[in-house]
Design a protein around this motif. Structure first.
Motif, PDB file in Angstrom:
ATOM      1  N   VAL A 298      22.086   7.259  34.585  1.00  0.00           N
ATOM      2  CA  VAL A 298      22.139   6.242  33.517  1.00  0.00           C
ATOM      3  C   VAL A 298      20.064   6.325  33.231  1.00  0.00           C
ATOM      4  O   VAL A 298      20.079   6.143  32.169  1.00  0.00           O
ATOM      5  N   TYR A 299      19.911   7.043  33.730  1.00  0.00           N
ATOM      6  CA  TYR A 299      18.085   7.548  33.263  1.00  0.00           C
ATOM      7  C   TYR A 299      17.926   8.423  31.704  1.00  0.00           C
ATOM      8  O   TYR A 299      17.127   8.665  31.447  1.00  0.00           O
ATOM      9  N   SER A 300      18.957   9.667  32.492  1.00  0.00           N
ATOM     10  CA  SER A 300      18.826  10.278  31.457  1.00  0.00           C
ATOM     11  C   SER A 300      19.591   9.676  29.477  1.00  0.00           C
ATOM     12  O   SER A 300      18.280   9.829  29.171  1.00  0.00           O
ATOM     13  N   THR A 301      20.749   8.797  30.394  1.00  0.00           N
ATOM     14  CA  THR A 301      20.266   7.824  28.539  1.00  0.00           C
ATOM     15  C   THR A 301      19.648   7.183  28.392  1.00  0.00           C
ATOM     16  O   THR A 301      19.327   7.457  27.376  1.00  0.00           O
ATOM     17  N   MET A 302      18.558   6.044  29.608  1.00  0.00           N
ATOM     18  CA  MET A 302      17.664   5.094  28.744  1.00  0.00           C
ATOM     19  C   MET A 302      16.719   6.908  28.116  1.00  0.00           C
ATOM     20  O   MET A 302      15.791   6.186  27.064  1.00  0.00           O
ATOM     21  N   ALA A 303      16.504   7.839  28.741  1.00  0.00           N
ATOM     22  CA  ALA A 303      15.794   8.825  28.831  1.00  0.00           C
ATOM     23  C   ALA A 303      15.778   9.304  26.838  1.00  0.00           C
ATOM     24  O   ALA A 303      14.966   9.084  25.529  1.00  0.00           O
ATOM     25  N   ALA A 304      16.903   9.788  26.549  1.00  0.00           N
ATOM     26  CA  ALA A 304      17.223  10.175  25.321  1.00  0.00           C
ATOM     27  C   ALA A 304      17.798   8.845  24.462  1.00  0.00           C
ATOM     28  O   ALA A 304      16.954   9.655  23.396  1.00  0.00           O
ATOM     29  N   VAL A 305      17.962   8.066  24.417  1.00  0.00           N
ATOM     30  CA  VAL A 305      17.859   6.183  23.312  1.00  0.00           C
ATOM     31  C   VAL A 305      16.643   6.490  23.550  1.00  0.00           C
ATOM     32  O   VAL A 305      15.494   6.560  21.993  1.00  0.00           O
ATOM     33  N   GLY A 306      15.574   6.679  24.411  1.00  0.00           N
ATOM     34  CA  GLY A 306      13.837   6.432  24.264  1.00  0.00           C
ATOM     35  C   GLY A 306      13.236   7.301  23.392  1.00  0.00           C
ATOM     36  O   GLY A 306      12.404   7.003  22.356  1.00  0.00           O
ATOM     37  N   ALA A 307      13.724   8.646  23.580  1.00  0.00           N
ATOM     38  CA  ALA A 307      13.073   9.451  22.679  1.00  0.00           C
ATOM     39  C   ALA A 307      13.112   9.398  21.492  1.00  0.00           C
ATOM     40  O   ALA A 307      12.989  10.002  20.626  1.00  0.00           O
ATOM     41  N   ASP A 308      15.266   8.853  21.128  1.00  0.00           N
ATOM     42  CA  ASP A 308      15.542   8.954  20.175  1.00  0.00           C
ATOM     43  C   ASP A 308      14.702   8.020  18.920  1.00  0.00           C
ATOM     44  O   ASP A 308      14.243   7.728  17.771  1.00  0.00           O
ATOM     45  N   LEU A 309      14.302   6.385  19.937  1.00  0.00           N
ATOM     46  CA  LEU A 309      13.520   5.756  18.823  1.00  0.00           C
ATOM     47  C   LEU A 309      11.693   6.178  19.187  1.00  0.00           C
ATOM     48  O   LEU A 309      11.244   5.525  17.741  1.00  0.00           O
ATOM     49  N   ILE A 310      11.696   6.678  20.108  1.00  0.00           N
ATOM     50  CA  ILE A 310      10.332   7.267  20.036  1.00  0.00           C
ATOM     51  C   ILE A 310      10.093   7.462  17.869  1.00  0.00           C
ATOM     52  O   ILE A 310       9.120   7.447  18.017  1.00  0.00           O
ATOM     53  N   SER A 311      10.899   8.615  18.440  1.00  0.00           N
ATOM     54  CA  SER A 311      10.645   9.486  17.604  1.00  0.00           C
ATOM     55  C   SER A 311      11.475   9.041  16.643  1.00  0.00           C
ATOM     56  O   SER A 311      10.436   9.448  14.631  1.00  0.00           O
TER      57      SER A 311
ATOM     58  N   LEU B 299      23.757   4.706  14.577  1.00  0.00           N
ATOM     59  CA  LEU B 299      24.786   5.639  15.001  1.00  0.00           C
ATOM     60  C   LEU B 299      24.518   7.240  15.234  1.00  0.00           C
ATOM     61  O   LEU B 299      24.184   7.367  16.377  1.00  0.00           O
ATOM     62  N   ILE B 300      23.188   6.994  15.031  1.00  0.00           N
ATOM     63  CA  ILE B 300      21.925   8.980  15.747  1.00  0.00           C
ATOM     64  C   ILE B 300      21.870   8.342  17.113  1.00  0.00           C
ATOM     65  O   ILE B 300      21.411   8.831  18.040  1.00  0.00           O
ATOM     66  N   THR B 301      21.912   6.826  17.438  1.00  0.00           N
ATOM     67  CA  THR B 301      21.194   6.038  18.289  1.00  0.00           C
ATOM     68  C   THR B 301      22.008   6.627  19.467  1.00  0.00           C
ATOM     69  O   THR B 301      21.913   6.919  21.014  1.00  0.00           O
ATOM     70  N   VAL B 302      23.083   6.097  18.788  1.00  0.00           N
ATOM     71  CA  VAL B 302      24.039   6.032  19.825  1.00  0.00           C
ATOM     72  C   VAL B 302      24.425   7.726  20.287  1.00  0.00           C
ATOM     73  O   VAL B 302      24.998   7.916  21.864  1.00  0.00           O
ATOM     74  N   GLY B 303      24.054   8.528  18.928  1.00  0.00           N
ATOM     75  CA  GLY B 303      25.012  10.176  19.376  1.00  0.00           C
ATOM     76  C   GLY B 303      23.530  10.446  20.951  1.00  0.00           C
ATOM     77  O   GLY B 303      24.003  11.333  21.469  1.00  0.00           O
ATOM     78  N   ALA B 304      22.610   9.640  21.327  1.00  0.00           N
ATOM     79  CA  ALA B 304      21.358  10.374  21.520  1.00  0.00           C
ATOM     80  C   ALA B 304      21.634   9.330  22.665  1.00  0.00           C
ATOM     81  O   ALA B 304      22.161  10.708  23.753  1.00  0.00           O
TER      82      ALA B 304
END
Length: 123
Positions: A1-14, A25-30
């Motif tokens: 859960v934490y790694s998924t949240m971190a990846a989505v957060g990083a994608d949104l911030i970037s 769809l790119i956020t789903v990939g993240a």
């Protein structure tokens, strides 16, 4: 859960820093990248060490970045999927290996590895 949240957060911030609206769809990939990176070491490969981290990183990037994000980019920019995938493949693989090595170095730190095992930090 934490790694998924971190990846989505990083994608949104970037996306916001780059001045783009987040692409679902790119956020789903993240999210897939983060989920696979978190699930493999927890449930499939219980060993520690560089090889286990490398397998986890390669699997996560293969699904999340190489497949899903390449598809998303090909759809977003009206490109053919396979040339987009082949163009992204070397970079994604290199990032995966470098990321695995950095995670391995970080996990060698006893305080950090004790946190990942749920033991907490002793002072």
């Amino acid at each position: 859960v934490y790694s998924t949240m971190a990846a989505v957060g990083a994608d949104l911030i970037s996306a916001l820093i780059a001045g783009y609206a987040p692409t679902p769809l790119i956020t789903v990939g993240a999210a897939v990248l983060g989920a696979v990176a978190g699930l493999i070491p927890r449930y499939i490969i219980k060993r520690k060490g560089f090889l286990a981290i490398l397998i986890s990183s390669l699997a996560a990037h293969s699904l999340g970045s190489i497949l899903i994000k390449s598809y998303a980019l090909s759809e977003l920019y009206s490109l053919e999927f396979l040339p987009t995938l082949w163009a992204r493949l070397p970079v994604c693989l290199a990032i995966s290996v470098i990321e695995a090595y950095l995670v391995y170095i970080i996990m060698k730190n006893k305080r950090i590895s004790s946190l990942s095992e749920g033991k907490g930090v002793r002072r």
